[in-house]
Design a protein around this motif. Structure first.
Motif, PDB file in Angstrom:
ATOM      1  N   TYR A 122       0.837  -1.210   0.000  1.00 19.63           N
ATOM      2  CA  TYR A 122       0.000   0.000   0.000  1.00 19.63           C
ATOM      3  C   TYR A 122       0.868   1.254   0.000  1.00 19.63           C
ATOM      4  O   TYR A 122       0.598   2.213  -0.735  1.00 19.63           O
ATOM      5  CB  TYR A 122      -0.920  -0.042   1.225  1.00 19.63           C
ATOM      6  CG  TYR A 122      -1.836   1.148   1.414  1.00 19.63           C
ATOM      7  CD1 TYR A 122      -2.407   1.797   0.336  1.00 19.63           C
ATOM      8  CD2 TYR A 122      -2.139   1.603   2.695  1.00 19.63           C
ATOM      9  CE1 TYR A 122      -3.265   2.878   0.528  1.00 19.63           C
ATOM     10  CE2 TYR A 122      -2.987   2.670   2.894  1.00 19.63           C
ATOM     11  CZ  TYR A 122      -3.550   3.314   1.813  1.00 19.63           C
ATOM     12  OH  TYR A 122      -4.387   4.393   2.005  1.00 19.63           O
ATOM     13  N   GLU A 129       2.332   1.711  -3.463  1.00 17.48           N
ATOM     14  CA  GLU A 129       1.313   2.178  -4.408  1.00 17.48           C
ATOM     15  C   GLU A 129       0.993   3.658  -4.174  1.00 17.48           C
ATOM     16  O   GLU A 129       0.736   4.397  -5.121  1.00 17.48           O
ATOM     17  CB  GLU A 129       0.041   1.328  -4.278  1.00 17.48           C
ATOM     18  CG  GLU A 129       0.210  -0.134  -4.624  1.00 17.48           C
ATOM     19  CD  GLU A 129       0.600  -0.390  -6.074  1.00 17.48           C
ATOM     20  OE1 GLU A 129       0.522   0.544  -6.903  1.00 17.48           O
ATOM     21  OE2 GLU A 129       0.990  -1.526  -6.378  1.00 17.48           O
ATOM     22  N   GLN A 130       1.029   4.093  -2.919  1.00 22.65           N
ATOM     23  CA  GLN A 130       0.849   5.516  -2.642  1.00 22.65           C
ATOM     24  C   GLN A 130       1.957   6.344  -3.293  1.00 22.65           C
ATOM     25  O   GLN A 130       1.701   7.401  -3.879  1.00 22.65           O
ATOM     26  CB  GLN A 130       0.844   5.760  -1.135  1.00 22.65           C
ATOM     27  CG  GLN A 130      -0.407   5.286  -0.412  1.00 22.65           C
ATOM     28  CD  GLN A 130      -0.437   5.797   1.024  1.00 22.65           C
ATOM     29  OE1 GLN A 130      -0.279   6.986   1.281  1.00 22.65           O
ATOM     30  NE2 GLN A 130      -0.645   4.881   1.968  1.00 22.65           N
ATOM     31  N   THR A 190       1.513   6.443  -7.128  1.00 21.92           N
ATOM     32  CA  THR A 190       0.402   7.326  -7.480  1.00 21.92           C
ATOM     33  C   THR A 190       0.810   8.788  -7.368  1.00 21.92           C
ATOM     34  O   THR A 190       0.510   9.609  -8.247  1.00 21.92           O
ATOM     35  CB  THR A 190      -0.812   7.056  -6.572  1.00 21.92           C
ATOM     36  OG1 THR A 190      -1.188   5.683  -6.672  1.00 21.92           O
ATOM     37  CG2 THR A 190      -2.001   7.918  -6.973  1.00 21.92           C
ATOM     38  N   ARG A 204      -3.809   1.634  -5.150  1.00 20.60           N
ATOM     39  CA  ARG A 204      -3.761   2.321  -3.854  1.00 20.60           C
ATOM     40  C   ARG A 204      -5.095   2.234  -3.136  1.00 20.60           C
ATOM     41  O   ARG A 204      -5.167   1.868  -1.952  1.00 20.60           O
ATOM     42  CB  ARG A 204      -3.388   3.792  -4.077  1.00 20.60           C
ATOM     43  CG  ARG A 204      -3.198   4.588  -2.792  1.00 20.60           C
ATOM     44  CD  ARG A 204      -3.148   6.089  -3.089  1.00 20.60           C
ATOM     45  NE  ARG A 204      -4.485   6.621  -3.369  1.00 20.60           N
ATOM     46  CZ  ARG A 204      -4.705   7.889  -3.727  1.00 20.60           C
ATOM     47  NH1 ARG A 204      -3.697   8.738  -3.874  1.00 20.60           N
ATOM     48  NH2 ARG A 204      -5.943   8.297  -3.960  1.00 20.60           N
ATOM     49  N   GLU A 235      -2.498   7.882   5.033  1.00 26.57           N
ATOM     50  CA  GLU A 235      -1.965   8.447   3.791  1.00 26.57           C
ATOM     51  C   GLU A 235      -0.593   9.048   4.088  1.00 26.57           C
ATOM     52  O   GLU A 235      -0.458   9.899   4.964  1.00 26.57           O
ATOM     53  CB  GLU A 235      -2.909   9.513   3.239  1.00 26.57           C
ATOM     54  CG  GLU A 235      -4.255   8.956   2.794  1.00 26.57           C
ATOM     55  CD  GLU A 235      -5.153  10.044   2.234  1.00 26.57           C
ATOM     56  OE1 GLU A 235      -4.662  11.143   1.941  1.00 26.57           O
ATOM     57  OE2 GLU A 235      -6.362   9.782   2.106  1.00 26.57           O
TER      58      GLU A 235
END
Length: 251
Positions: free
Chosen positions: A80, A83-84, A87, A120, A134
């Motif tokens: 995760y 992927e953040q 992105t 994400r 986040e």
């Protein structure tokens, strides 16, 4: 170019105007699922997490930074976090207008951004209360006006992501999570190959010795190696101790 630093990227959603109903439609394209199977797969992920939750703690924040949790949760949160980062990078490329409007390269980067956004959000949704928050990123050292630097950065990020999934995948104990990782890493590998072909049309960069070994297999990266590449771009303090302990116990 083995680095990727940047302007501070705030916590925000997609900047590309046209991503309606991303959680639904993009799941199908990015993960290769039908509407019915997408719902069933997400439900299976959630059921698996519910089964594991009483036994394994999820992410938490301490004075040492954001912890990834324990067991399979730690691996999912690791993915995760990556992927953040991806992105955020692609969002910055689009906002900085690295490529001419309407060009094939701009379209490619927008499509890849959309895929990373889905990845994400999928992890965020599947992990629920066990997800890390986040993260914030700093990519200010990248010259977004330099086409080749941006392409090289994208290549390094994608190759790192593929190697990260391949390195951490064997640490997963839940078959549903392993299936999810397999579906996502295959998309990441497509990104890596496409960007390599843009950088070196007709060349062998997409399958060079640095990513493929003598047996024709993808070279995995350890968690330490991945964080060595990506960690410097994560502005939020993180504590990878549980990840490293999990990797060490399985080596």
């Amino acid at each position: 170019m083995e680095e990727l630093t940047s302007t501070s990227i705030p916590k925000k959603g997609p900047s590309v105007a046209a991503i309606p109903s991303v959680e639904r439609r993009m799941f199908l394209r990015a993960l290769g699922l039908t509407t019915v199977s997408a719902s069933a797969f997400l439900a299976a992920c959630q059921n698996s997490i519910n089964d594991v939750a009483p036994k394994i703690s999820g992410a938490r924040i301490s004075a040492e930074g954001v912890s990834f949790g324990e067991g399979d949760f730690a691996i999912l949160n690791y993915a995760y976090a990556l992927e953040q980062l991806e992105t955020a990078f692609y969002m910055a490329v689009i906002e900085k207008k690295t490529f001419p409007a309407g060009s094939k390269e701009e379209m490619v980067f927008k499509d890849i951004h959309d895929h990373e956004l889905v990845h994400r959000e999928f992890f965020k949704l599947a992990l629920g209360s066990n997800a890390i928050g986040e993260l914030e990123f700093d990519v200010s050292s990248i010259d977004f006006s330099n086409r080749r630097e941006v392409l090289n950065t994208a290549r390094i990020l994608e190759d790192t992501g593929v190697a990260a999934y391949n390195g951490a995948g064997p640490l997963l104990t839940n078959s549903t999570f392993l299936t999810l990782a397999g579906k996502i890493v295959s998309v990441e590998a497509r990104h890596a190959s496409l960007i390599s072909m843009i950088l070196q049309p007709g060349g062998a960069l997409f399958a060079g010795d640095y990513v493929v070994d003598n047996n024709g297999l993808e070279r995995p990266l350890t968690i330490s190696e991945v964080l060595g590449r990506a960690g410097k771009y994560i502005k939020t303090p993180i504590n990878p101790a549980s990840l490293l302990a999990l990797e060490s116990s399985n080596s």
